[in-house]
Design a protein around this motif. Structure first.
Motif, PDB file in Angstrom:
ATOM      1  N   VAL A   1       0.844  -1.201   0.000  1.00  0.00           N
ATOM      2  CA  VAL A   1       0.000   0.000   0.000  1.00  0.00           C
ATOM      3  C   VAL A   1       0.876   1.246   0.000  1.00  0.00           C
ATOM      4  O   VAL A   1       1.830   1.339   0.770  1.00  0.00           O
ATOM      5  CB  VAL A   1      -0.939  -0.003   1.222  1.00  0.00           C
ATOM      6  CG1 VAL A   1      -1.765   1.262   1.283  1.00  0.00           C
ATOM      7  CG2 VAL A   1      -1.843  -1.227   1.190  1.00  0.00           C
ATOM      8  N   GLN A   2       0.541   2.186  -0.876  1.00  0.00           N
ATOM      9  CA  GLN A   2       1.303   3.423  -1.016  1.00  0.00           C
ATOM     10  C   GLN A   2       0.467   4.650  -0.673  1.00  0.00           C
ATOM     11  O   GLN A   2       0.795   5.757  -1.078  1.00  0.00           O
ATOM     12  CB  GLN A   2       1.829   3.556  -2.455  1.00  0.00           C
ATOM     13  CG  GLN A   2       2.775   2.436  -2.856  1.00  0.00           C
ATOM     14  CD  GLN A   2       4.037   2.416  -2.012  1.00  0.00           C
ATOM     15  OE1 GLN A   2       4.610   3.448  -1.691  1.00  0.00           O
ATOM     16  NE2 GLN A   2       4.469   1.221  -1.639  1.00  0.00           N
ATOM     17  N   SER A   3      -0.637   4.440   0.055  1.00  0.00           N
ATOM     18  CA  SER A   3      -1.547   5.532   0.383  1.00  0.00           C
ATOM     19  C   SER A   3      -1.946   5.431   1.847  1.00  0.00           C
ATOM     20  O   SER A   3      -1.995   4.336   2.415  1.00  0.00           O
ATOM     21  CB  SER A   3      -2.792   5.446  -0.507  1.00  0.00           C
ATOM     22  OG  SER A   3      -3.744   6.411  -0.123  1.00  0.00           O
ATOM     23  N   LEU A   4      -2.265   6.559   2.455  1.00  0.00           N
ATOM     24  CA  LEU A   4      -2.755   6.575   3.827  1.00  0.00           C
ATOM     25  C   LEU A   4      -4.256   6.324   3.906  1.00  0.00           C
ATOM     26  O   LEU A   4      -4.804   6.176   4.993  1.00  0.00           O
ATOM     27  CB  LEU A   4      -2.431   7.917   4.489  1.00  0.00           C
ATOM     28  CG  LEU A   4      -0.955   8.274   4.611  1.00  0.00           C
ATOM     29  CD1 LEU A   4      -0.790   9.645   5.257  1.00  0.00           C
ATOM     30  CD2 LEU A   4      -0.183   7.211   5.371  1.00  0.00           C
ATOM     31  N   THR A   5      -4.918   6.288   2.752  1.00  0.00           N
ATOM     32  CA  THR A   5      -6.363   6.099   2.690  1.00  0.00           C
ATOM     33  C   THR A   5      -6.685   4.857   1.878  1.00  0.00           C
ATOM     34  O   THR A   5      -6.168   4.692   0.775  1.00  0.00           O
ATOM     35  CB  THR A   5      -7.043   7.327   2.037  1.00  0.00           C
ATOM     36  OG1 THR A   5      -6.652   8.495   2.757  1.00  0.00           O
ATOM     37  CG2 THR A   5      -8.542   7.205   2.065  1.00  0.00           C
ATOM     38  N   CYS A   6      -7.518   4.000   2.427  1.00  0.00           N
ATOM     39  CA  CYS A   6      -7.936   2.769   1.739  1.00  0.00           C
ATOM     40  C   CYS A   6      -9.438   2.578   1.877  1.00  0.00           C
ATOM     41  O   CYS A   6     -10.073   3.130   2.782  1.00  0.00           O
ATOM     42  CB  CYS A   6      -7.250   1.548   2.340  1.00  0.00           C
ATOM     43  SG  CYS A   6      -5.478   1.487   2.080  1.00  0.00           S
ATOM     44  N   VAL A   7      -9.982   1.787   0.982  1.00  0.00           N
ATOM     45  CA  VAL A   7     -11.381   1.379   1.053  1.00  0.00           C
ATOM     46  C   VAL A   7     -11.392  -0.127   1.265  1.00  0.00           C
ATOM     47  O   VAL A   7     -10.700  -0.866   0.561  1.00  0.00           O
ATOM     48  CB  VAL A   7     -12.144   1.754  -0.238  1.00  0.00           C
ATOM     49  CG1 VAL A   7     -13.542   1.166  -0.231  1.00  0.00           C
ATOM     50  CG2 VAL A   7     -12.197   3.270  -0.391  1.00  0.00           C
ATOM     51  N   ILE A   8     -12.173  -0.564   2.244  1.00  0.00           N
ATOM     52  CA  ILE A   8     -12.320  -1.988   2.513  1.00  0.00           C
ATOM     53  C   ILE A   8     -13.730  -2.411   2.141  1.00  0.00           C
ATOM     54  O   ILE A   8     -14.704  -1.794   2.573  1.00  0.00           O
ATOM     55  CB  ILE A   8     -12.035  -2.318   3.985  1.00  0.00           C
ATOM     56  CG1 ILE A   8     -10.571  -2.012   4.296  1.00  0.00           C
ATOM     57  CG2 ILE A   8     -12.384  -3.774   4.294  1.00  0.00           C
ATOM     58  CD1 ILE A   8     -10.157  -2.304   5.710  1.00  0.00           C
ATOM     59  N   ILE A   9     -13.795  -3.435   1.328  1.00  0.00           N
ATOM     60  CA  ILE A   9     -15.081  -4.070   1.016  1.00  0.00           C
ATOM     61  C   ILE A   9     -15.104  -5.351   1.832  1.00  0.00           C
ATOM     62  O   ILE A   9     -14.199  -6.188   1.701  1.00  0.00           O
ATOM     63  CB  ILE A   9     -15.232  -4.348  -0.486  1.00  0.00           C
ATOM     64  CG1 ILE A   9     -15.182  -3.027  -1.249  1.00  0.00           C
ATOM     65  CG2 ILE A   9     -16.525  -5.107  -0.762  1.00  0.00           C
ATOM     66  CD1 ILE A   9     -15.180  -3.173  -2.751  1.00  0.00           C
ATOM     67  N   ILE A  10     -16.105  -5.476   2.681  1.00  0.00           N
ATOM     68  CA  ILE A  10     -16.177  -6.624   3.581  1.00  0.00           C
ATOM     69  C   ILE A  10     -17.501  -7.341   3.390  1.00  0.00           C
ATOM     70  O   ILE A  10     -18.536  -6.701   3.202  1.00  0.00           O
ATOM     71  CB  ILE A  10     -15.931  -6.192   5.046  1.00  0.00           C
ATOM     72  CG1 ILE A  10     -15.790  -7.403   5.953  1.00  0.00           C
ATOM     73  CG2 ILE A  10     -16.975  -5.221   5.531  1.00  0.00           C
ATOM     74  CD1 ILE A  10     -15.054  -7.129   7.241  1.00  0.00           C
ATOM     75  N   GLU A  11     -17.429  -8.661   3.384  1.00  0.00           N
ATOM     76  CA  GLU A  11     -18.608  -9.504   3.170  1.00  0.00           C
ATOM     77  C   GLU A  11     -18.819 -10.385   4.388  1.00  0.00           C
ATOM     78  O   GLU A  11     -17.889 -11.066   4.841  1.00  0.00           O
ATOM     79  CB  GLU A  11     -18.396 -10.388   1.937  1.00  0.00           C
ATOM     80  CG  GLU A  11     -19.496 -11.381   1.698  1.00  0.00           C
ATOM     81  CD  GLU A  11     -19.172 -12.351   0.571  1.00  0.00           C
ATOM     82  OE1 GLU A  11     -19.909 -13.337   0.437  1.00  0.00           O
ATOM     83  OE2 GLU A  11     -18.181 -12.132  -0.157  1.00  0.00           O
ATOM     84  N   ALA A  12     -20.032 -10.372   4.931  1.00  0.00           N
ATOM     85  CA  ALA A  12     -20.386 -11.268   6.028  1.00  0.00           C
ATOM     86  C   ALA A  12     -20.626 -12.648   5.435  1.00  0.00           C
ATOM     87  O   ALA A  12     -21.462 -12.812   4.550  1.00  0.00           O
ATOM     88  CB  ALA A  12     -21.635 -10.761   6.739  1.00  0.00           C
ATOM     89  N   ARG A  13     -19.874 -13.635   5.909  1.00  0.00           N
ATOM     90  CA  ARG A  13     -19.980 -14.994   5.363  1.00  0.00           C
ATOM     91  C   ARG A  13     -20.883 -15.877   6.217  1.00  0.00           C
ATOM     92  O   ARG A  13     -21.896 -16.353   5.759  1.00  0.00           O
ATOM     93  CB  ARG A  13     -18.589 -15.618   5.232  1.00  0.00           C
ATOM     94  CG  ARG A  13     -17.739 -14.990   4.132  1.00  0.00           C
ATOM     95  CD  ARG A  13     -17.867 -15.798   2.852  1.00  0.00           C
ATOM     96  NE  ARG A  13     -17.275 -15.162   1.707  1.00  0.00           N
ATOM     97  CZ  ARG A  13     -16.140 -15.510   1.155  1.00  0.00           C
ATOM     98  NH1 ARG A  13     -15.415 -16.479   1.668  1.00  0.00           N
ATOM     99  NH2 ARG A  13     -15.714 -14.888   0.068  1.00  0.00           N
ATOM    100  N   THR A  14     -20.485 -16.144   7.444  1.00  0.00           N
ATOM    101  CA  THR A  14     -21.275 -17.012   8.315  1.00  0.00           C
ATOM    102  C   THR A  14     -21.266 -16.463   9.733  1.00  0.00           C
ATOM    103  O   THR A  14     -20.338 -15.751  10.133  1.00  0.00           O
ATOM    104  CB  THR A  14     -20.717 -18.459   8.355  1.00  0.00           C
ATOM    105  OG1 THR A  14     -19.378 -18.415   8.831  1.00  0.00           O
ATOM    106  CG2 THR A  14     -20.745 -19.102   6.997  1.00  0.00           C
ATOM    107  N   SER A  15     -22.304 -16.816  10.475  1.00  0.00           N
ATOM    108  CA  SER A  15     -22.386 -16.460  11.892  1.00  0.00           C
ATOM    109  C   SER A  15     -22.909 -17.650  12.665  1.00  0.00           C
ATOM    110  O   SER A  15     -23.791 -18.374  12.187  1.00  0.00           O
ATOM    111  CB  SER A  15     -23.331 -15.273  12.104  1.00  0.00           C
ATOM    112  OG  SER A  15     -22.760 -14.100  11.603  1.00  0.00           O
ATOM    113  N   LEU A  16     -22.365 -17.823  13.855  1.00  0.00           N
ATOM    114  CA  LEU A  16     -22.839 -18.860  14.749  1.00  0.00           C
ATOM    115  C   LEU A  16     -22.702 -18.315  16.162  1.00  0.00           C
ATOM    116  O   LEU A  16     -21.578 -18.072  16.628  1.00  0.00           O
ATOM    117  CB  LEU A  16     -22.027 -20.150  14.590  1.00  0.00           C
ATOM    118  CG  LEU A  16     -22.451 -21.317  15.476  1.00  0.00           C
ATOM    119  CD1 LEU A  16     -23.894 -21.742  15.173  1.00  0.00           C
ATOM    120  CD2 LEU A  16     -21.508 -22.491  15.290  1.00  0.00           C
TER     121      LEU A  16
END
Length: 120
Positions: free
Chosen positions: A72-87
């Motif tokens: 990473v060469q930036s101080l700002t990022c975007v995270i795409i997060i996906e909920a997979r499973t929950s228990l």
């Protein structure tokens, strides 16, 4: 977002979008982020799925298949997060990290967060 973290450890700044399974979150770092910082940011981004505003402590208990594709060469990022499973109080997520400028995927992987029961 209801996180107990304070700067400089609080990386999540804003939730752009969120539905039942996917969220897009803006993260800012005090220095160029390392892979462990990106993983922590992804764990913080999972709080976008919180069902209430009640503070709950969450613990990052598992990471798997994590890969740093490009430094990473930036101080700002975007995270795409996906909920997979929950228990119960455990949830698994898949994440991808993109530099805000340029849109190149920097890292990806899966993690599990366990919420502390009875947190206040």
């Amino acid at each position: 977002m209801n996180l107990p973290h304070l700067p400089p450890i609080r990386f999540v700044k804003e939730v752009f979008t969120c539905n039942d399974k996917h969220a897009t979150v803006l993260c800012e770092f005090p220095c160029l982020p390392t892979l462990p910082m990106l993983i922590e940011a992804a764990a913080q981004a999972s709080s976008a799925f919180a069902k209430s505003d009640t503070l709950q402590n969450g613990f990052l208990v598992l990471i798997k298949d994590v890969s740093l594709h490009v430094k990473v060469q930036s101080l700002t990022c975007v995270i795409i997060i996906e909920a997979r499973t929950s228990l119960g109080n455990s949830s698994e997520f898949y994440f991808e990290v993109f530099e805000k400028e340029g849109g190149m995927m920097s890292a990806s992987g899966s993690l599990m967060v366990v919420l502390e029961e009875g947190s206040v």
